[in-house]
Design a protein around this motif. Sequence first.
Motif, PDB file in Angstrom:
ATOM      1  N   GLY A 193      -1.614   3.785  -8.510  1.00 16.12           N
ATOM      2  CA  GLY A 193      -1.021   2.596  -7.924  1.00 16.12           C
ATOM      3  C   GLY A 193      -0.558   2.815  -6.506  1.00 16.12           C
ATOM      4  O   GLY A 193       0.354   2.141  -6.027  1.00 16.12           O
ATOM      5  N   GLY A 194      -1.172   3.791  -5.810  1.00 14.10           N
ATOM      6  CA  GLY A 194      -0.794   4.054  -4.433  1.00 14.10           C
ATOM      7  C   GLY A 194       0.457   4.884  -4.285  1.00 14.10           C
ATOM      8  O   GLY A 194       0.903   5.162  -3.191  1.00 14.10           O
ATOM      9  N   ILE A 195       1.068   5.299  -5.411  1.00 18.22           N
ATOM     10  CA  ILE A 195       2.312   6.072  -5.367  1.00 18.22           C
ATOM     11  C   ILE A 195       2.045   7.445  -5.950  1.00 18.22           C
ATOM     12  O   ILE A 195       1.733   7.586  -7.128  1.00 18.22           O
ATOM     13  CB  ILE A 195       3.441   5.370  -6.150  1.00 18.22           C
ATOM     14  N   ALA A 196       2.142   8.477  -5.109  1.00 16.91           N
ATOM     15  CA  ALA A 196       1.818   9.824  -5.562  1.00 16.91           C
ATOM     16  C   ALA A 196       3.006  10.524  -6.192  1.00 16.91           C
ATOM     17  O   ALA A 196       2.860  11.257  -7.157  1.00 16.91           O
ATOM     18  CB  ALA A 196       1.298  10.640  -4.378  1.00 16.91           C
ATOM     19  N   GLU A 247      -5.174   4.274   0.571  1.00 13.23           N
ATOM     20  CA  GLU A 247      -5.043   4.050   2.010  1.00 13.23           C
ATOM     21  C   GLU A 247      -6.403   4.094   2.705  1.00 13.23           C
ATOM     22  O   GLU A 247      -6.663   3.309   3.629  1.00 13.23           O
ATOM     23  CB  GLU A 247      -4.100   5.093   2.610  1.00 13.23           C
ATOM     24  N   VAL A 248      -7.279   4.997   2.259  1.00 12.93           N
ATOM     25  CA  VAL A 248      -8.616   5.064   2.841  1.00 12.93           C
ATOM     26  C   VAL A 248      -9.384   3.777   2.566  1.00 12.93           C
ATOM     27  O   VAL A 248     -10.062   3.219   3.441  1.00 12.93           O
ATOM     28  CB  VAL A 248      -9.389   6.285   2.294  1.00 12.93           C
ATOM     29  N   ALA A 249      -9.279   3.276   1.323  1.00  7.80           N
ATOM     30  CA  ALA A 249      -9.980   2.045   0.963  1.00  7.80           C
ATOM     31  C   ALA A 249      -9.456   0.848   1.761  1.00  7.80           C
ATOM     32  O   ALA A 249     -10.235   0.012   2.231  1.00  7.80           O
ATOM     33  CB  ALA A 249      -9.831   1.781  -0.536  1.00  7.80           C
ATOM     34  N   GLU A 250      -8.139   0.764   1.936  1.00  6.02           N
ATOM     35  CA  GLU A 250      -7.580  -0.338   2.716  1.00  6.02           C
ATOM     36  C   GLU A 250      -7.989  -0.219   4.184  1.00  6.02           C
ATOM     37  O   GLU A 250      -8.208  -1.230   4.863  1.00  6.02           O
ATOM     38  CB  GLU A 250      -6.060  -0.362   2.570  1.00  6.02           C
ATOM     39  N   HIS A 296     -11.752  -2.004   8.677  1.00  2.00           N
ATOM     40  CA  HIS A 296     -12.898  -1.659   9.511  1.00  2.00           C
ATOM     41  C   HIS A 296     -13.995  -2.722   9.429  1.00  2.00           C
ATOM     42  O   HIS A 296     -14.597  -3.085  10.449  1.00  2.00           O
ATOM     43  CB  HIS A 296     -13.450  -0.296   9.079  1.00  2.00           C
ATOM     44  N   VAL A 297     -14.268  -3.217   8.223  1.00  5.26           N
ATOM     45  CA  VAL A 297     -15.357  -4.188   8.065  1.00  5.26           C
ATOM     46  C   VAL A 297     -14.903  -5.620   8.351  1.00  5.26           C
ATOM     47  O   VAL A 297     -15.741  -6.504   8.538  1.00  5.26           O
ATOM     48  CB  VAL A 297     -15.979  -4.106   6.643  1.00  5.26           C
ATOM     49  N   ARG A 298     -13.573  -5.826   8.361  1.00  2.20           N
ATOM     50  CA  ARG A 298     -13.033  -7.147   8.727  1.00  2.20           C
ATOM     51  C   ARG A 298     -12.023  -6.943   9.842  1.00  2.20           C
ATOM     52  O   ARG A 298     -10.814  -6.975   9.592  1.00  2.20           O
ATOM     53  CB  ARG A 298     -12.369  -7.813   7.522  1.00  2.20           C
ATOM     54  N   PRO A 299     -12.465  -6.681  11.051  1.00  2.19           N
ATOM     55  CA  PRO A 299     -11.554  -6.355  12.150  1.00  2.19           C
ATOM     56  C   PRO A 299     -10.415  -7.367  12.275  1.00  2.19           C
ATOM     57  O   PRO A 299     -10.633  -8.582  12.255  1.00  2.19           O
ATOM     58  CB  PRO A 299     -12.456  -6.389  13.384  1.00  2.19           C
ATOM     59  N   GLY A 300      -9.197  -6.796  12.385  1.00  3.61           N
ATOM     60  CA  GLY A 300      -8.023  -7.642  12.568  1.00  3.61           C
ATOM     61  C   GLY A 300      -7.485  -8.243  11.295  1.00  3.61           C
ATOM     62  O   GLY A 300      -6.514  -9.010  11.330  1.00  3.61           O
ATOM     63  N   THR A 301      -8.094  -7.904  10.147  1.00  3.44           N
ATOM     64  CA  THR A 301      -7.661  -8.490   8.876  1.00  3.44           C
ATOM     65  C   THR A 301      -7.283  -7.393   7.891  1.00  3.44           C
ATOM     66  O   THR A 301      -8.094  -6.520   7.586  1.00  3.44           O
ATOM     67  CB  THR A 301      -8.784  -9.344   8.253  1.00  3.44           C
ATOM     68  N   GLU A 302      -6.048  -7.452   7.405  1.00 15.36           N
ATOM     69  CA  GLU A 302      -5.599  -6.503   6.391  1.00 15.36           C
ATOM     70  C   GLU A 302      -6.009  -6.987   5.000  1.00 15.36           C
ATOM     71  O   GLU A 302      -6.222  -8.189   4.783  1.00 15.36           O
ATOM     72  CB  GLU A 302      -4.073  -6.371   6.435  1.00 15.36           C
ATOM     73  N   ALA A 303      -6.116  -6.056   4.064  1.00 15.12           N
ATOM     74  CA  ALA A 303      -6.325  -6.448   2.669  1.00 15.12           C
ATOM     75  C   ALA A 303      -5.121  -7.248   2.205  1.00 15.12           C
ATOM     76  O   ALA A 303      -3.966  -6.867   2.464  1.00 15.12           O
ATOM     77  CB  ALA A 303      -6.509  -5.204   1.804  1.00 15.12           C
ATOM     78  N   ASP A 304      -5.354  -8.367   1.539  1.00 16.52           N
ATOM     79  CA  ASP A 304      -4.234  -9.174   1.064  1.00 16.52           C
ATOM     80  C   ASP A 304      -3.688  -8.570  -0.237  1.00 16.52           C
ATOM     81  O   ASP A 304      -4.287  -7.655  -0.813  1.00 16.52           O
ATOM     82  CB  ASP A 304      -4.653 -10.641   0.890  1.00 16.52           C
ATOM     83  N   PRO A 305      -2.540  -9.054  -0.720  1.00 16.29           N
ATOM     84  CA  PRO A 305      -1.932  -8.463  -1.927  1.00 16.29           C
ATOM     85  C   PRO A 305      -2.869  -8.430  -3.126  1.00 16.29           C
ATOM     86  O   PRO A 305      -2.881  -7.435  -3.875  1.00 16.29           O
ATOM     87  CB  PRO A 305      -0.721  -9.371  -2.178  1.00 16.29           C
ATOM     88  N   ALA A 306      -3.649  -9.475  -3.327  1.00 13.50           N
ATOM     89  CA  ALA A 306      -4.568  -9.487  -4.471  1.00 13.50           C
ATOM     90  C   ALA A 306      -5.628  -8.401  -4.325  1.00 13.50           C
ATOM     91  O   ALA A 306      -5.966  -7.697  -5.293  1.00 13.50           O
ATOM     92  CB  ALA A 306      -5.229 -10.858  -4.600  1.00 13.50           C
ATOM     93  N   GLU A 307      -6.150  -8.233  -3.101  1.00 11.90           N
ATOM     94  CA  GLU A 307      -7.170  -7.200  -2.875  1.00 11.90           C
ATOM     95  C   GLU A 307      -6.595  -5.802  -3.059  1.00 11.90           C
ATOM     96  O   GLU A 307      -7.249  -4.918  -3.630  1.00 11.90           O
ATOM     97  CB  GLU A 307      -7.757  -7.369  -1.473  1.00 11.90           C
ATOM     98  N   TRP A 360      -6.445  -5.211  -6.704  1.00 12.75           N
ATOM     99  CA  TRP A 360      -7.768  -4.915  -7.265  1.00 12.75           C
ATOM    100  C   TRP A 360      -8.150  -3.460  -6.983  1.00 12.75           C
ATOM    101  O   TRP A 360      -8.696  -2.778  -7.848  1.00 12.75           O
ATOM    102  CB  TRP A 360      -8.823  -5.848  -6.659  1.00 12.75           C
ATOM    103  N   LEU A 361      -7.888  -3.005  -5.773  1.00 12.58           N
ATOM    104  CA  LEU A 361      -8.201  -1.620  -5.434  1.00 12.58           C
ATOM    105  C   LEU A 361      -7.404  -0.645  -6.284  1.00 12.58           C
ATOM    106  O   LEU A 361      -7.936   0.361  -6.786  1.00 12.58           O
ATOM    107  CB  LEU A 361      -7.924  -1.365  -3.947  1.00 12.58           C
ATOM    108  N   ARG A 362      -6.107  -0.910  -6.471  1.00 16.62           N
ATOM    109  CA  ARG A 362      -5.282  -0.032  -7.312  1.00 16.62           C
ATOM    110  C   ARG A 362      -5.835   0.033  -8.727  1.00 16.62           C
ATOM    111  O   ARG A 362      -5.934   1.101  -9.331  1.00 16.62           O
ATOM    112  CB  ARG A 362      -3.829  -0.532  -7.341  1.00 16.62           C
TER     113      ARG A 362
END
Length: 389
Positions: free
Chosen positions: A195-198, A347-350, A355-366, A369-371
Amino acid sequence: MRLLHTSDWHLGRSFHRENLIAAQRGFLEHLVEVVEERGVEAVLVAGDVYDRALPGLDAVELFDEVLHRLAELGVPTVFISGNHDSARRLGVASGLIDRAGIHLRTDPGGVAEPVVLADEHGPVAVYGLPYLEPALTRERFGLAKGGHEQVLAAAMGRVREDLAGRPEGTRAVVLAHAFVAGGEASDSERDITVGGIAAVPSAVFDGAHYVALGHLHGCQTIAPHLRYSGSPLAYSFSETTHRKSMWLVDLAADGSVEAERVYTPAPRPLAQLRGRLDELLEDEKYGKHTGSWVQATLTDPARPAKPMEQLRTRFPHTLQLLFDPEPVEGERPESYASRVSGRTDQEVAEGFVRHVRPGTEADPAERDWLRQAFEEVRQLDQQKQELPR
């Protein structure tokens, strides 16, 4: 009571293709000598006995040898499984082995069933918390969700409940395999981020008089009663500055501890060298590393011919060759390796999303999904380790 705390043996692991079985045997012989010579009354092994779920025969034979040696000494030994071990395989025949004073704690359901030892001051309850993969153990602790912190907190809740029912003055020792906040990682540990928490907070272990931690490969003290022994051998060049050791712990009548580092033998020193090839081959200051395992980073603007062959004429034990050329002009762009160094999978995935959507961060839902995806992959990996082959 005098305890010897060790962990992360990783039996069967190699070092950049260098076989380490002889070095691991040397360490275990040293461990047995320390037990004999320093009056050790119990040995604590905090996980990652093996390097993989299906260890090679040489690693299994080495483990069998040390079990016999410790049993012959009559010194109780408590093992827990780590994230590299197959808990089910390591725990085979644990009921029988238990009678010889070798206690394998690999079942999450047994966290509140301590090995009870005693000295002239009374009982010492040793609780073994094997590596608890959240996705596989939540339900066993009555949790609908949660990561490492929540699962470990539930396990320690059971420990404290059992301890409360024991005679007054019982001292509690806990073995755990986890990444505790404040610990310093190296490159040779497998990521257990969920969950992103080590890291889990050290307060999870409140109530224990001594906590013998495993997972991180550097010897370190989180608190006087909360320590990592680290691995007995170096398993990556990120451990070049480590001095490998075990902890000799004296547990007093009131539960306070005093700890002494007992250093372990090293098969060879490690060296990280950086510079142009001709400099590494000719400069006298590098002469002291001719017998070391070497990681060489060449900074020549153009890649030299046969660099490994040339390096091994002076450093015969060169194991890793890296290239980081000096810029010819202007600033050299940051390498991908340096951009992702020290970052979690999440963090690498986000970062890839940015990188593929310049200027756009992953939103909370995304991000959620990654977690979930990373957690499911870890769960599948753990389940595959337990499947019969």
